[in-house]
Design an enzyme around this catalytic site. Structure first.
Site, mmCIF file in Angstrom:
data_model
loop_
_atom_site.group_PDB
_atom_site.id
_atom_site.type_symbol
_atom_site.label_atom_id
_atom_site.label_comp_id
_atom_site.label_asym_id
_atom_site.label_seq_id
_atom_site.Cartn_x
_atom_site.Cartn_y
_atom_site.Cartn_z
ATOM 1 N N CYS C 141 0.923 -1.207 0.016
ATOM 2 C CA CYS C 141 -0.039 -0.154 0.051
ATOM 3 C C CYS C 141 0.717 1.288 -0.044
ATOM 4 O O CYS C 141 0.746 2.109 -0.751
ATOM 5 C CB CYS C 141 -0.947 -0.008 1.186
ATOM 6 S SG CYS C 141 -0.136 -0.336 2.809
ATOM 7 N N HIS C 221 -2.339 5.574 6.468
ATOM 8 C CA HIS C 221 -0.733 6.249 6.539
ATOM 9 C C HIS C 221 -0.678 7.693 5.877
ATOM 10 O O HIS C 221 -1.646 8.176 5.155
ATOM 11 C CB HIS C 221 0.027 5.407 5.391
ATOM 12 C CG HIS C 221 0.124 3.945 5.861
ATOM 13 N ND1 HIS C 221 0.499 3.276 6.868
ATOM 14 C CD2 HIS C 221 -0.181 2.685 4.868
ATOM 15 C CE1 HIS C 221 0.418 1.970 6.930
ATOM 16 N NE2 HIS C 221 -0.101 1.520 5.511
#
Ligand SMILES: NC(=O)c1ccc[n+]([C@@H]2O[C@H](COP(=O)([O-])OP(=O)(O)OC[C@H]3O[C@@H](n4cnc5c(N)ncnc54)[C@H](O)[C@@H]3O)[C@@H](O)[C@H]2O)c1
Ligand SMILES: NC(=O)c1ccc[n+]([C@@H]2O[C@H](COP(=O)([O-])OP(=O)(O)OC[C@H]3O[C@@H](n4cnc5c(N)ncnc54)[C@H](O)[C@@H]3O)[C@@H](O)[C@H]2O)c1
Ligand SMILES: NC(=O)c1ccc[n+]([C@@H]2O[C@H](COP(=O)([O-])OP(=O)(O)OC[C@H]3O[C@@H](n4cnc5c(N)ncnc54)[C@H](O)[C@@H]3O)[C@@H](O)[C@H]2O)c1
Ligand SMILES: NC(=O)c1ccc[n+]([C@@H]2O[C@H](COP(=O)([O-])OP(=O)(O)OC[C@H]3O[C@@H](n4cnc5c(N)ncnc54)[C@H](O)[C@@H]3O)[C@@H](O)[C@H]2O)c1
Lengths: 338, 338, 338, 338
Positions: C141, C221
């Site tokens: 990711c 994130h």
């Protein structure tokens, strides 16, 4: 001067070590670690505690790290009048054999089952039960918290039954791998939780049922307590009894102490070692008698409330003081406890 | 013996007060509060600091709470050689007039603009600039952290430019109304953030650009620093320089100090007042010179790293010591700083 | 109509399953689970996916729970043109033998090493590399996030080097046992982190160095990116390029999208399946070209950004579409991606 | 086809708007916002809701942002049969005059006092009370949660008294400025909290006392409920009653639904709009009848449980359906509620 060994110098162990050192009738003759981390280093370099290792094969690791060791746990306990076992919950039972072989008395922590020792300990509630015994178990931080206030209230209110909800911290402050980060977790999801029966090991016969959960905070547990009482008492009488009781403090949310975070800040203002709050704080605003019911909210500094209990347990086991309140007062004075 | 007044006895103010009390060449003659909360009470009852009130109309509230007050802030500053202003960011400017009128020197904190005093302070980087001055400003916790390590590295590495990402704690531990609870917040969302120019107030001419964000933690800030350097240095030389520099420590993640939480636990092991870590910890494992670039990660205990700086700033303003390293060493010794 | 099996119906697997179902040129012929939990039940009862079990010995547990199973993983892959392996990082390698024996193509996720397949995939950056291949790996990711924006910027700015700090979520939203609750954790504490080399598996030769840490949040994130560039470009040109690029969106903090939490709320407003934000949001305010440097901040919805990449990887492996932008557009349309 | 206006398109308002749109007997004729943020934009561009502005002077800001507005709130309510007021708690009262003047019926939310309307609403407990009324108030998320399960249990168990501890989320997911980050906050610190009396506005005469606190999580509230009952019932009967009751679901911690985080994940598996869980989940493992006491734990998705209640309240006020269960069933079917 009695000699005390601490097996397992972690969250609880290092605090009991410092508390023992603060007394004038006992001293630390050794503490044990299994890994050469910063706690091992500061035990030796800052605190001057002789360091013994729990897993002898790891001697090399300590040497590499330049941390001086004094020997193995087996050697440590030879010198001791009593061992305070502060290893994690699953290690304790196997240590009992070792203590028996060495003929040393031992005190366990709340992570162990009552059955391991057949005896549990709270300085206010049942000091005498452990007087002169070989092994006892200081009940868990949550049970200690419940016991302190309930055993203070019972004599004046005559408790009929207790229902409590324990909102528990998800991890200790330095445990960075444990969660939850963003969730409320019924823990256990079954009702009642084990905390009720645990209170009964030190307050025989009390009718207490508990529900427990975990939340994403590290500082303190919080308890919501609902008590049915037989006596006709005023809210003010309950407050007075709690204020008079040492190891319990009545705090005012209104004075800026409205959360567990501010209570921890308060411990800093009091200049406490490691920022510990040994007392059980009860929120004054929450204490309320309505008919035959008493409600109150309290917090528990999980890392430290059991620490003075361990000191009193040492005195009980080693028959150093027969009057529990005298031992409590002595411990309190040495540690600056209110 | 110089007389110091603390205007604003909050997170920073109460720490500066204790740090002043730890010195042998200065003393606290008063601290001020605006509300009669537990900090006001412990200032008087635990610390014995004369308590003055910032908002005279509130005298009644303090009386009601049974907290003894010594007078108003205007009265307090009459007695002082220097005031350390630790009020929140927006209050400071209006206080300056009061200090001028009273003819008292003053030290501000990082929440104020550099322009308020025209002078900023870091004991390692530019002590001399404030020597004998009337007013100065101790730069913010983050700027202090960057300055300590960069000013240590520059002499050996000859810094070309610095790029840093500041991961900031969302609130101080006891600020229970501030978030975020579960988010990462670019703060500011513009780049660069103000931290770079702030470093330049104490390290003239340094090329530094910063990005900053808030995360849901209360303990410490964390910095990720990327430095282009002109000199050919080894990683080991950087480590050595940081190890030699007081107020900076090199810590090992591998020894159990791999997070801000464990660093705070370490401060407890060191027996620090209020659990403070005045030093900037730099993770040894993160320090890495690759070609003409140096990378490292550090943390900042926002509540305390500026505290010893305030002590040195007092000595500079009052011309108590002309050599910055001598003041630093004196402050460190009194406070147990590594 | 190609047949796709999902081995490991967890966070990533269940999303890839839904994404496959949304396409008109491929379909799910089975998904696998190892435990009869609520995800297993909803896979069958809400989504109508045939459910296969990863650990055949547990058949009884699924029966007990009343969840219908269609067979074992070995049986499932017989029917498939391609398996998307979404098992946890350490399981994948041992599955490769099984896939080889069954003669089925396979796509791995970012938890596996590049070496397992020798081939890594990002639809924008290197679609062609995997065209017709037997096995590939969709990069993680974080790597997907970096690659999407860097590969968009490179053609106009000519990237010289990239330095990035990755502020990672501590756990996925439903992982309640992972922390930290209150800490910032350098992870790894060594610099550089593995993210740079991972970008190089899909953007050959790019000079990229990264530092990474964990913080107590579950949502997304966040990346802080500093790029040195060879071309003379304006901030506006970078913004335009990012706005034009699908799977990247430029968001305004000022419009209320100033944090990862508000971005997740935005995904709800867009009516996204499972509240997913497949696009990499870049904060408009953060994009800034200063001299030969470009700064920007972006976020990554770790649970979903790789999901459309898996769809394109299926088309590449099975040679269903030779033009990467055509596959991307087709995937986007079916999933409502901007 | 009744015309509904939503005044205050925030957390609750936007959900009620979508819920109205999902019905076949009512439609949205306008929603209102005070700032041109991303919610205002998506209301217009994604949902096609005519957007009215709450603060007419801000028209320019919306124009600048390129968000089309349809008029002012005063204009909006002219067209409506009923307004659902979802403005923050302190705004509602001043709106009442406006609604009266416009002759439009109105539904308020739990942030308002019962006294504002003199009438409170829960579809299961007291639908008839609001039938044909001009103004009513849907009780708060917590009160709705308590009422749903208690009103289901009462008919079979004959409730004597209820004692409940409400562990509340600190902020909604997108509220990034609210804390606490790391604390448990008794809120209020007084006992009882206002939740008990609030339940009594919809369940007349019930004996219920509550204690409440805030914890650092955003997802759901959690309730710990202790009920004394007059009837002799089995745990199984309680479970059955809860399972039969729509808008309540019985969930298994053992099936992976052991926390509020996993319940939110479950809502994703169910494909819910905005990831909402309109039902009150009760943990099966926690339900336990012991003597004359019933214990159980439940959670409340604060953002959505009141949403279907608003739909039913519309039908009650506008006399669209006289049978509460018919309205409930209709609402449920349109929204996919279990
Ligand atoms: N942490 C709390 O909040 C808390 C509160 C009250 C009671 N307790 C109880 O106290 C006990 C200790 O818990 P803790 O939180 O201090 O644990 P901890 O993990 O912090 O410390 C345990 C220590 O034991 C050492 N250890 C592990 N295995 C060992 C072995 N075989 N021999 C010797 N030492 C060994 C470890 O190195 C560690 O230092 C447990 O029974 C726990 O349930 C903990
Ligand atoms: N907290 C940190 O992490 C930190 C770190 C470095 C620098 N600073 C800076 O230090 C300064 C103080 O911050 P803090 O965090 O200690 O704030 P704080 O809110 O904890 O304390 C401020 C104190 O000032 C008092 N006060 C408020 N108004 C006053 C007035 N009119 N007169 C007198 N006293 C008044 C308050 O009662 C309070 O005790 C700010 O400039 C801040 O930016 C803070
Ligand atoms: N979660 C993320 O944020 C994320 C993002 C990008 C990539 N990834 C990568 O995707 C992969 C999967 O991660 P995840 O987060 O979806 O994990 P997960 O734990 O959520 O799901 C893994 C699933 O695999 C199943 N499983 C476990 N062992 C199995 C076996 N032997 N056979 C069949 N199924 C088995 C489990 O039941 C579970 O459903 C990993 O490589 C991870 O690194 C994860
Ligand atoms: N959030 C929850 O968990 C929750 C749950 C149940 C009930 N409630 C109640 O619902 C009501 C709304 O709460 P919320 O959480 O949706 O609030 P919110 O802040 O999310 O939304 C309020 C909306 O009202 C708008 N607004 C503000 N002032 C206005 C004005 N003067 N005119 C028109 N619009 C205006 C704002 O722009 C915002 O969009 C409150 O009474 C609250 O107590 C909230």
């Amino acid at each position: 001067m009695k000699s005390v060994a601490i097996n397992g110098y972690g969250t609880i162990g290092k605090r009991v070590a410092d508390a023992v050192s603060a007394q004038d009738d006992m001293k630390i003759i050794g503490v044990s670690k299994t890994r050469p981390n910063y706690e091992a280093r500061t035990a030796v370099e800052e605190k001057d505690y002789p360091l013994y290792i729990g897993i002898p094969e790891r001697e090399g690791l300590f040497k590499e790290a330049g941390i001086e060791i004094a020997g193995t746990v087996e050697e440590m306990i030879q010198e001791a009048d009593v061992v305070v076992d502060c290893t994690p919950g699953n290690i304790g039972p196997q240590n009992l054999e070792m203590y028996k072989k060495a003929g040393v008395k031992a005190i366990y922590q709340g992570g162990e089952d009552h059955d391991l020792t057949g005896l549990s300990f709270n300085a206010i509630a049942n000091y005498d039960d452990s007087y002169g015994a070989d092994y006892t178990r200081v009940v868990s931080c949550n049970t200690t918290g419940l016991t302190r206030t309930l055993s203070t209230i019972d004599p004046i209110a005559d408790i009929k039954k207790v229902r409590a909800v324990m909102v528990r911290r998800g991890s200790d402050p330095s445990e960075i791998k444990k969660g939850p980060i963003n969730a409320i977790v019924p823990n256990p999801p079954t009702v009642p939780s084990h905390h009720g029966p645990d209170v009964q090991t030190v307050m025989k016969g009390i009718d207490v049922t508990t529900m427990a959960l975990l939340v994403p905070t590290t500082l303190m547990h919080q308890h919501n307590i609902m008590v049915e009482i037989n006596n006709d008492v005023e809210t003010e009488e309950i407050i007075e009894a709690l204020e008079k009781r040492s190891r319990v403090i009545v705090v005012d949310a209104e004075a800026g102490l409205g959360s567990t975070a501010e209570l921890m800040e308060y411990a800093k203002e009091l200049g406490r070692n490691r920022n510990d709050l040994y007392e059980i704080p009860v929120w004054r605003e929450s204490i309320n008698v309505v008919g035959n019911e008493l409600f109150y909210m309290q917090a528990v500094h999980q890392e430290s409330d059991v620490v003075p209990e361990n000191i009193d347990a040492i005195r009980a086991l080693l028959e150093m003081e027969s009057d529990n309140e005298k031992s409590i007062a002595k411990t309190n004075k040495a540690m600056g406890i209110l």
